[in-house]
Design an enzyme around this catalytic site. Structure first.
Site, mmCIF file in Angstrom:
data_model
loop_
_atom_site.group_PDB
_atom_site.id
_atom_site.type_symbol
_atom_site.label_atom_id
_atom_site.label_comp_id
_atom_site.label_asym_id
_atom_site.label_seq_id
_atom_site.Cartn_x
_atom_site.Cartn_y
_atom_site.Cartn_z
ATOM 1 N N PRO A 179 18.168 9.892 83.820
ATOM 2 C CA PRO A 179 17.765 9.041 82.694
ATOM 3 C C PRO A 179 17.481 9.813 81.404
ATOM 4 C CG PRO A 179 16.001 9.217 84.313
ATOM 5 C CD PRO A 179 17.233 9.794 84.949
ATOM 6 N N ASN A 180 17.906 9.197 80.326
ATOM 7 C CA ASN A 180 17.679 9.661 78.947
ATOM 8 C C ASN A 180 18.511 10.879 78.545
ATOM 9 O OD1 ASN A 180 15.646 7.653 78.354
ATOM 10 N ND2 ASN A 180 14.332 8.793 79.762
ATOM 11 N N ARG B 186 17.702 13.227 71.165
ATOM 12 C CA ARG B 186 16.393 13.086 71.787
ATOM 13 C C ARG B 186 15.574 14.363 71.609
ATOM 14 N NH1 ARG B 186 15.708 13.594 78.339
ATOM 15 N NH2 ARG B 186 13.505 13.089 78.394
ATOM 16 N N TYR C 66 14.964 19.711 73.521
ATOM 17 C CA TYR C 66 16.216 19.666 74.292
ATOM 18 C C TYR C 66 17.434 20.198 73.534
ATOM 19 C CZ TYR C 66 13.424 16.797 77.448
ATOM 20 O OH TYR C 66 12.447 16.358 78.307
ATOM 21 N N ASN D 143 20.513 17.271 87.123
ATOM 22 C CA ASN D 143 19.304 17.166 86.302
ATOM 23 C C ASN D 143 18.867 15.711 86.423
ATOM 24 O OD1 ASN D 143 17.282 16.977 84.446
ATOM 25 N ND2 ASN D 143 18.379 18.071 82.810
ATOM 26 N N ALA E 204 13.390 12.434 84.530
ATOM 27 C CA ALA E 204 12.049 12.050 84.986
ATOM 28 C C ALA E 204 12.019 11.629 86.455
ATOM 29 C CB ALA E 204 11.518 10.931 84.099
ATOM 30 N N GLU F 17 19.272 22.165 91.239
ATOM 31 C CA GLU F 17 18.423 21.392 90.310
ATOM 32 C C GLU F 17 18.342 22.151 88.988
ATOM 33 O OE1 GLU F 17 14.421 20.912 91.815
ATOM 34 O OE2 GLU F 17 13.690 20.043 89.932
ATOM 35 N N HIS G 123 16.845 21.966 84.896
ATOM 36 C CA HIS G 123 16.090 21.331 83.809
ATOM 37 C C HIS G 123 16.319 22.136 82.536
ATOM 38 C CE1 HIS G 123 14.205 18.572 86.502
ATOM 39 N NE2 HIS G 123 13.982 19.583 87.319
ATOM 40 N N ILE G 124 16.590 21.437 81.466
ATOM 41 C CA ILE G 124 16.865 22.091 80.186
ATOM 42 C C ILE G 124 15.588 22.777 79.677
ATOM 43 C CG2 ILE G 124 17.496 21.640 77.771
ATOM 44 C CD1 ILE G 124 19.167 19.210 78.915
ATOM 45 N N ARG H 67 5.080 22.481 80.302
ATOM 46 C CA ARG H 67 4.850 21.167 79.688
ATOM 47 C C ARG H 67 3.749 20.418 80.448
ATOM 48 N NH1 ARG H 67 10.458 18.349 78.860
ATOM 49 N NH2 ARG H 67 9.167 17.022 77.524
HETATM 50 C C1 DQA Z 1 14.150 17.354 82.022
HETATM 51 C C2 DQA Z 1 12.652 17.518 82.231
HETATM 52 C C3 DQA Z 1 12.033 16.222 82.731
HETATM 53 O O1 DQA Z 1 10.622 16.387 82.906
HETATM 54 C C4 DQA Z 1 12.263 15.109 81.726
HETATM 55 O O2 DQA Z 1 11.758 13.900 82.236
HETATM 56 C C5 DQA Z 1 13.695 14.983 81.344
HETATM 57 C C6 DQA Z 1 14.472 16.205 81.101
HETATM 58 C C7 DQA Z 1 14.786 18.628 81.419
HETATM 59 O O3 DQA Z 1 16.004 18.751 81.504
HETATM 60 O O4 DQA Z 1 14.087 19.454 80.847
HETATM 61 O O5 DQA Z 1 14.202 13.883 81.160
HETATM 62 O O6 DQA Z 1 14.759 17.128 83.288
#
Ligand code: DQA
Length: 142
Positions: A9-10, A17, A22, A71, A74, A95, A97-98, A104
């Site tokens: 998501p997102n 964003r 990011y 990725n 959330a 896995e 994460h950017i 955080r």
């Molecule tokens: C994320 C980190 C997650 O906590 C967040 O909800 C994202 C992006 C990252 O790529 O840093 O949507 O997965």
């Protein structure tokens, strides 16, 4: 070698964003750049904002593809269903994460999926995906 990048998501909003977290690149630019950079790979890209669609994609590719880069956004911090799907499939999942989730908010420090993934790449920006692609190439070389 067939590798699937799955974004949750997102992540369709990358570039727009919170660019201070990011970055300003978009997957529309990044995926063709990785395809050019890693000609030995067949790279497929999938993104969904819906947990069930991510599960369906993992089931679909998880017994056929050579590697999955996930990725989960959330859903990483909420989804036991995603963890069960990763456990159920045979293709190894990395896995990614950017952002550095550990620098955080506290709620981002826990991942439901890390323990069932082959490895974790966190905090290297979008280059983390390229590191994961490189890992699969090196693994295949033996
Ligand atoms: C994320 C980190 C997650 O906590 C967040 O909800 C994202 C992006 C990252 O790529 O840093 O949507 O997965």
């Amino acid at each position: 070698m067939r590798i699937i990048i799955i974004n949750g998501p997102n992540l369709n909003l990358l570039g727009k964003r919170e660019p201070e977290i990011y970055g300003s690149e978009t997957f529309e630019d990044l995926v063709p750049a990785w395809t050019e950079r890693f000609p030995e790979l067949e790279i497929e890209y999938f993104q969904s904002n819906h947990e069930g669609k991510l599960l369906d994609k993992l089931h679909e590719v998880g017994f056929k593809a050579d590697g999955i880069i996930l990725n989960a956004g959330a859903f990483t911090h909420t989804s036991i269903a995603l963890r069960d799907a990763i456990s159920a499939i045979s293709t190894p999942v990395i896995e990614v994460h950017i952002s550095n989730v550990h620098s955080r908010e506290e709620f981002r420090h826990h991942s439901y999926i890390s323990a069932v993934c082959a490895g974790i790449i966190v905090g290297f920006g979008t280059e983390g995906y390229a590191l994961a692609l490189r890992y699969f190439i090196n693994q295949a070389k033996g």
